[in-house]
Design an enzyme around this catalytic site. Structure first.
Site, short mmCIF file in Angstrom:
data_model
loop_
_atom_site.label_atom_id
_atom_site.label_comp_id
_atom_site.label_asym_id
_atom_site.label_seq_id
_atom_site.Cartn_x
_atom_site.Cartn_y
_atom_site.Cartn_z
N HIS A 152 0.85 -1.18 0.00
CA HIS A 152 0.00 0.00 0.00
C HIS A 152 0.90 1.24 0.00
O HIS A 152 1.82 1.34 0.81
CB HIS A 152 -0.92 0.00 1.22
CG HIS A 152 -1.92 -1.12 1.19
ND1 HIS A 152 -2.21 -1.91 2.28
CD2 HIS A 152 -2.68 -1.60 0.18
CE1 HIS A 152 -3.11 -2.80 1.95
NE2 HIS A 152 -3.42 -2.64 0.68
N GLY A 153 0.61 2.17 -0.90
CA GLY A 153 1.50 3.31 -1.09
C GLY A 153 1.68 4.17 0.14
O GLY A 153 2.73 4.80 0.30
N ASP A 154 0.66 4.21 1.01
CA ASP A 154 0.75 5.07 2.20
C ASP A 154 1.21 4.29 3.43
O ASP A 154 0.97 4.72 4.56
CB ASP A 154 -0.61 5.74 2.47
CG ASP A 154 -1.74 4.74 2.68
OD1 ASP A 154 -1.52 3.53 2.43
OD2 ASP A 154 -2.84 5.16 3.10
N GLU A 155 1.90 3.16 3.22
CA GLU A 155 2.48 2.38 4.32
C GLU A 155 3.96 2.12 4.00
O GLU A 155 4.33 1.04 3.55
CB GLU A 155 1.70 1.07 4.51
CG GLU A 155 0.24 1.29 4.88
CD GLU A 155 -0.60 0.02 4.88
OE1 GLU A 155 0.00 -1.08 4.82
OE2 GLU A 155 -1.84 0.11 4.92
N ASN B 99 -3.52 -5.35 -2.75
CA ASN B 99 -3.78 -6.50 -1.89
C ASN B 99 -5.23 -6.96 -1.99
O ASN B 99 -5.73 -7.68 -1.13
CB ASN B 99 -3.46 -6.17 -0.43
CG ASN B 99 -3.21 -7.42 0.39
OD1 ASN B 99 -2.65 -8.39 -0.11
ND2 ASN B 99 -3.63 -7.41 1.64
N ARG B 100 -5.93 -6.55 -3.05
CA ARG B 100 -7.24 -7.07 -3.40
C ARG B 100 -7.28 -7.46 -4.88
O ARG B 100 -8.35 -7.69 -5.43
CB ARG B 100 -8.34 -6.01 -3.15
CG ARG B 100 -8.34 -5.36 -1.78
CD ARG B 100 -8.74 -6.31 -0.67
NE ARG B 100 -8.92 -5.61 0.59
CZ ARG B 100 -7.96 -5.26 1.44
NH1 ARG B 100 -6.69 -5.55 1.13
NH2 ARG B 100 -8.22 -4.65 2.58
N HIS C 20 3.28 -4.27 6.30
CA HIS C 20 2.22 -3.26 6.24
C HIS C 20 2.29 -2.37 7.48
O HIS C 20 3.14 -2.57 8.35
CB HIS C 20 0.85 -3.94 6.17
CG HIS C 20 0.62 -4.72 4.91
ND1 HIS C 20 -0.23 -4.31 3.92
CD2 HIS C 20 1.15 -5.91 4.49
CE1 HIS C 20 -0.22 -5.20 2.93
NE2 HIS C 20 0.61 -6.18 3.26
N GLU D 185 1.80 -6.56 10.15
CA GLU D 185 1.50 -5.17 10.46
C GLU D 185 2.53 -4.73 11.51
O GLU D 185 2.50 -5.19 12.65
CB GLU D 185 0.08 -5.03 11.02
CG GLU D 185 -1.00 -5.57 10.09
CD GLU D 185 -1.35 -4.61 8.98
OE1 GLU D 185 -0.89 -3.46 9.03
OE2 GLU D 185 -2.10 -5.01 8.06
#
Length: 488
Positions: free
Chosen positions: A120-123, A181-182, A221, A303
């Protein structure tokens, strides 16, 4: 009396004012419609959100800086690394991977592990931690036992950013605003079945796993602190525990990461710092389930920070909190489970057979080149390990797996009663048969009988020699490895 009413009026104004401020502080923005009444938006505007992430990005490497850092690493640590690309993002940015091993780029009978960051780009925390991991391994090779164990016995592949476009855009999805991730094929629902419709980043990952047979992997993540394991979704789309065939093994692997972490295992939200994905919240089209189903790769979703994008001055602390977890999860590829190679008894060649654990509805495949396999299993259990190959008789053995790894090598006998037309791997059976038929035409009568007797003697001696070579090889492995070895 007027004084009392004045005080009450001021108190009321104060309460109304504080309620408005608290709403704004939680992410709301007050605005008025044409009738003059106000509405409360629960979302920050895109501009203010990006401004916030741009401020947080100070101190994080840009995509070009990350590429330069990995190139510098590969130059400094060229004896144990190589850099390659598995494809490009929507906007054409390379998806760079660094491989770390004592023989990078050389196929060996060793397990392969991959880390994937920035799905995810914001992680973005994973991007930074992976570079720190690579440099720590390089600096401590032949100094720290754990670094030496990993580099000498594992091929570690690190993809710091699966979503470089999303990182640049400061958003979760890629340049097409798709959540990667979907975007993988799902086992429960017919989504993402159109190959051409998948994102280029997704397709790159899928090609990657066709090229390299990974034993296990982890994606990094942010937004919570927990080690997540399959399954990620449920058949009825409801939140409930839904375990895969290797549920016990996945719980063990997730616990390896959680227990090695500074405080993950002490979570008050997740027991032991681990969770079944579907029990937390269902996900469909996820990467970890696809890895396990279609690639024989045991993947965890990690995470690693409560904040998706923490300030850069916290990165060193996050590295210290996650360092031992990252090292131990990679080292578990050789320190635990069942490992070995599979040979044919008739010609001594490696066989890419299937390895099955009785009672677990899941099999893995030995590699084509070396017929080595690496089967992850939870320790402190009894298992029956089976090797199967078309054209050969299957073999099995019972083991008691302790805390350390066990080596089980198989020598499979040809199944002469089998009517299968599949030729036995590694033995040029058809060529040998045709050559014998030609010799029958050349040598008729008594000479043929003498020739056949002589041929049988030669074949028997050759069989003994090959078997001796295999046994000597396996004895050598038993003498040079700390694992408990079994030959079946």
């Amino acid at each position: 009396m007027k004084l009392v009413f004045s005080l009450l009026f001021l108190l009321l104004l104060s309460l109304l004012s504080s309620s408005f401020h608290s709403a704004v502080a939680r992410g709301g923005e007050r605005s008025f419609n044409s009738s003059g009444s106000f509405r409360l938006s629960r979302r920050l505007s895109a501009e203010s959100y990006i401004d916030k992430l741009n401020r947080l990005a100070d101190g994080y490497m840009s995509n070009s800086e990350l590429e330069e850092a990995f190139s510098a690493f590969a130059h400094r640590c060229s004896n144990i690394s190589r850099i390659y690309s598995i494809g490009e993002s929507v906007n054409g940015l390379p998806l760079w991977v660094v491989e770390i091993s004592d023989k990078p780029g050389v196929e060996e009978a060793e397990p392969a592990f991959k880390f994937v960051g920035n799905v995810h780009g914001d992680e973005p925390v994973g991007r930074e931690l992976m570079l720190l991991l690579a440099n720590w391994l390089c600096d401590n090779y032949h100094i720290d036992p754990l670094a030496t164990l990993i580099i000498d016995n594992v091929h570690l592949h690190i993809l710091p950013s699966m979503n470089p476009d999303g990182f640049e855009l400061r958003r979760r999805g890629n340049a097409n605003n798709i959540d990667l991730n979907r975007d993988f094929p799902d086992q429960l629902f017919p989504i993402n079945d159109d190959v051409d419709a998948r994102q280029p980043e997704t397709q790159a990952i899928m090609r990657w796993l066709k090229d390299i047979q990974f034993t296990a992997s982890a994606s990094l993540h942010g937004g919570a602190l927990v080690a997540n394991y399959p399954w990620d979704g449920t058949p009825d789309k409801r939140k409930s525990y839904y375990g895969c065939p290797d549920d016990e093994t996945f719980r063990f692997l997730a616990s390896v990461y959680s227990r090695s972490h500074y405080n993950m295992s002490r979570s008050t939200e997740f027991v032991g710092g681990i969770t079944n994905g579907a029990f937390w919240y269902p996900v469909y089209g996820g990467m970890q389930d696809w890895n396990y189903i279609h690639a024989g790769c045991f993947e965890l979703t990690l995470e690693i920070s409560d904040d998706k994008w923490p300030p850069s001055n916290e990165l060193h602390t996050l590295w210290e909190y996650n360092k031992m977890s990252m090292l131990n999860i990679v080292a578990s590829m050789v320190k635990t489970g069942v490992h070995g190679r599979i040979f044919s008894a008739d010609c001594g060649k490696p066989l890419p057979a299937s390895v099955i654990i009785k009672g677990i509805n899941y099999s893995i495949q030995a590699t084509e080149s070396f017929a080595n396999y690496h089967r992850l299993l939870a320790p402190d259990n009894k298992y029956e390990v089976v090797a199967e190959m078309p054209g050969y008789k299957s073999k099995s053995t019972h083991i008691i797996l302790g805390e350390d790894a066990t080596t089980v090598d198989f020598i499979l006998e040809p199944d002469l009663s089998s009517k299968s037309k599949i030729s036995r791997r590694g033995c040029d059976f058809r060529y040998d048969t045709e050559r014998k038929l030609k010799m029958v035409q050349i040598l008729p009568g008594p000479k043929l009988e003498l020739y056949l007797i002589f041929t049988l003697i030669i074949m028997f001696l050759f069989f003994l020699f090959k078997r001796r070579v295999i046994v000597n090889y396996l004895n050598h492995r038993r003498n040079t490895t700390p694992k408990r070895s079994i030959v079946v």
